[in-house]
Scaffold this active site. Sequence first.
Site, PDB file in Angstrom:
ATOM      1  N   CYS A 261       6.147  -0.250   7.570  1.00 11.19           N
ATOM      2  CA  CYS A 261       5.802   0.949   6.814  1.00 11.19           C
ATOM      3  C   CYS A 261       7.006   1.374   5.979  1.00 11.19           C
ATOM      4  O   CYS A 261       8.129   1.395   6.484  1.00 11.19           O
ATOM      5  CB  CYS A 261       5.406   2.079   7.764  1.00 11.19           C
ATOM      6  SG  CYS A 261       4.906   3.591   6.922  1.00 11.19           S
ATOM      7  N   LEU A 262       6.751   1.692   4.721  1.00 16.01           N
ATOM      8  CA  LEU A 262       7.845   2.105   3.839  1.00 16.01           C
ATOM      9  C   LEU A 262       8.492   3.404   4.327  1.00 16.01           C
ATOM     10  O   LEU A 262       9.633   3.682   3.961  1.00 16.01           O
ATOM     11  CB  LEU A 262       7.326   2.278   2.407  1.00 16.01           C
ATOM     12  CG  LEU A 262       6.817   0.989   1.740  1.00 16.01           C
ATOM     13  CD1 LEU A 262       6.148   1.303   0.403  1.00 16.01           C
ATOM     14  CD2 LEU A 262       7.965  -0.007   1.541  1.00 16.01           C
TER      15      LEU A 262
ATOM     16  N   HIS B  68      -4.163   1.285   7.971  1.00 20.89           N
ATOM     17  CA  HIS B  68      -2.801   1.827   7.997  1.00 20.89           C
ATOM     18  C   HIS B  68      -2.696   3.009   7.021  1.00 20.89           C
ATOM     19  O   HIS B  68      -2.134   4.055   7.355  1.00 20.89           O
ATOM     20  CB  HIS B  68      -1.825   0.700   7.634  1.00 20.89           C
ATOM     21  CG  HIS B  68      -0.394   1.084   7.490  1.00 20.89           C
ATOM     22  ND1 HIS B  68       0.616   0.596   8.317  1.00 20.89           N
ATOM     23  CD2 HIS B  68       0.243   1.899   6.602  1.00 20.89           C
ATOM     24  CE1 HIS B  68       1.768   1.106   7.943  1.00 20.89           C
ATOM     25  NE2 HIS B  68       1.582   1.898   6.898  1.00 20.89           N
ATOM     26  N   GLU B  69      -3.235   2.846   5.813  1.00 19.49           N
ATOM     27  CA  GLU B  69      -3.140   3.907   4.791  1.00 19.49           C
ATOM     28  C   GLU B  69      -4.020   5.108   5.142  1.00 19.49           C
ATOM     29  O   GLU B  69      -3.606   6.265   4.949  1.00 19.49           O
ATOM     30  CB  GLU B  69      -3.521   3.371   3.408  1.00 19.49           C
ATOM     31  CG  GLU B  69      -2.698   2.184   2.899  1.00 19.49           C
ATOM     32  CD  GLU B  69      -1.211   2.381   2.984  1.00 19.49           C
ATOM     33  OE1 GLU B  69      -0.735   3.522   3.064  1.00 19.49           O
ATOM     34  OE2 GLU B  69      -0.486   1.361   3.001  1.00 19.49           O
TER      35      GLU B  69
ATOM     36  N   GLN C 237       3.254   9.852   1.294  1.00 20.73           N
ATOM     37  CA  GLN C 237       4.551   9.167   1.404  1.00 20.73           C
ATOM     38  C   GLN C 237       5.496   9.529   0.251  1.00 20.73           C
ATOM     39  O   GLN C 237       6.697   9.319   0.350  1.00 20.73           O
ATOM     40  CB  GLN C 237       4.364   7.643   1.469  1.00 20.73           C
ATOM     41  CG  GLN C 237       3.691   7.194   2.769  1.00 20.73           C
ATOM     42  CD  GLN C 237       3.542   5.696   2.851  1.00 20.73           C
ATOM     43  OE1 GLN C 237       2.598   5.120   2.323  1.00 20.73           O
ATOM     44  NE2 GLN C 237       4.497   5.028   3.493  1.00 20.73           N
TER      45      GLN C 237
ATOM     46  N   GLY D 259       0.840  -1.192   0.000  1.00 21.14           N
ATOM     47  CA  GLY D 259       0.000   0.000   0.000  1.00 21.14           C
ATOM     48  C   GLY D 259       0.873   1.238   0.000  1.00 21.14           C
ATOM     49  O   GLY D 259       2.054   1.174   0.367  1.00 21.14           O
TER      50      GLY D 259
ATOM     51  N   HIS E 150      -2.330   7.315   7.453  1.00 22.46           N
ATOM     52  CA  HIS E 150      -1.374   8.208   6.791  1.00 22.46           C
ATOM     53  C   HIS E 150      -2.051   9.504   6.325  1.00 22.46           C
ATOM     54  O   HIS E 150      -1.457  10.584   6.390  1.00 22.46           O
ATOM     55  CB  HIS E 150      -0.744   7.535   5.563  1.00 22.46           C
ATOM     56  CG  HIS E 150       0.453   6.686   5.850  1.00 22.46           C
ATOM     57  ND1 HIS E 150       1.611   7.163   6.446  1.00 22.46           N
ATOM     58  CD2 HIS E 150       0.701   5.375   5.582  1.00 22.46           C
ATOM     59  CE1 HIS E 150       2.493   6.182   6.545  1.00 22.46           C
ATOM     60  NE2 HIS E 150       1.977   5.078   6.029  1.00 22.46           N
TER      61      HIS E 150
HETATM   62  O1  GNR Z   1       4.115  -2.645   2.510  1.00 20.11           O
HETATM   63  C1  GNR Z   1       3.491  -2.508   3.564  1.00 20.11           C
HETATM   64  N1  GNR Z   1       3.195  -3.604   4.307  1.00 20.11           N
HETATM   65  C2  GNR Z   1       2.314  -3.564   5.389  1.00 20.11           C
HETATM   66  C3  GNR Z   1       2.283  -4.665   6.224  1.00 20.11           C
HETATM   67  C4  GNR Z   1       1.425  -4.690   7.300  1.00 20.11           C
HETATM   68  C5  GNR Z   1       0.585  -3.636   7.541  1.00 20.11           C
HETATM   69  C6  GNR Z   1       0.616  -2.524   6.738  1.00 20.11           C
HETATM   70  C7  GNR Z   1       1.459  -2.486   5.648  1.00 20.11           C
HETATM   71  S1  GNR Z   1       1.473  -1.107   4.613  1.00 20.11           S
HETATM   72  C8  GNR Z   1       3.133  -1.163   4.037  1.00 20.11           C
HETATM   73  C9  GNR Z   1       3.376  -0.080   3.014  1.00 20.11           C
HETATM   74  C10 GNR Z   1       3.163   1.270   3.650  1.00 20.11           C
HETATM   75  O2  GNR Z   1       3.959   1.798   4.378  1.00 20.11           O
HETATM   76  N2  GNR Z   1       2.028   1.883   3.386  1.00 20.11           N
HETATM   77  O3  GNR Z   1       1.762   3.078   3.953  1.00 20.11           O
HETATM   78 NI    NI Z   2       2.896   3.134   5.803  1.00 20.41          NI
END
Ligand code: GNR
Ligand code: NI
Length: 184
Positions: free
Chosen positions: A94-95, A136-137, A51, A46, A140
């Site tokens: 998270c990236l 999670h997104e 980001q 995601g 953000h």
């Molecule tokens: O690549 C991603 N893997 C992930 C694994 C578990 C819960 C959430 C994520 S999102 C993350 C990519 C990211 O940072 N998206 O904002």
């Molecule tokens: Ni993230």
Amino acid sequence: MAIRDILIIPEKKLRLKSELVKTIDKPLRALVDDMFATMYEAPGIGLAAIQIGEPLRLITMDVAGKEEPKDPRVFINPEIVWSSDDTSTYEEGCLSIPEYYEEVVRPASIKVKFLDIDGKEQELTAEGLLSTCLQHEIDHLNGVLFIDHISKLKRDMVMKKFKKAAKKSGGDLANDKEPSHHIG
Ligand code: GNR
Ligand code: NI
């Protein structure tokens, strides 16, 4: 189509509340293309527009497994309209916080309303990884990171490590502290 740089903590932009997408036009579709290219290359499941430095309520996602066909999804102006009382725990990453993983507890299931890439209103009930990733997104989009859902002790440790790394490599631009007086 371009692979863009992913912002890493303690970059302050990651704490912005992103703005509603007003028009789905050619530049927005180009941004979506960049987000997919950046997300797949990372690789990640995601990506929120902030980001890559764009404070818009826009998400790309693909939670398909390695062996499965690609399942690219776009969420524009997503809103959580229902969350389950029962929770699930998932080890998140998270990236924008590379190579750090921790368990996060969230509602197991959510219902979201959003616009698709054609501007059509959609509703989706999600569970499992899709639910976790969507939450999670959407965090953000509100300047919230998964480390905000873990203990302060762990969060402080992570922030300290990344602030130190930013100071070493990027210097003042990558750091959220006062300018260095060691230059020159
Ligand atoms: O690549 C991603 N893997 C992930 C694994 C578990 C819960 C959430 C994520 S999102 C993350 C990519 C990211 O940072 N998206 O904002
Ligand atoms: Ni993230």
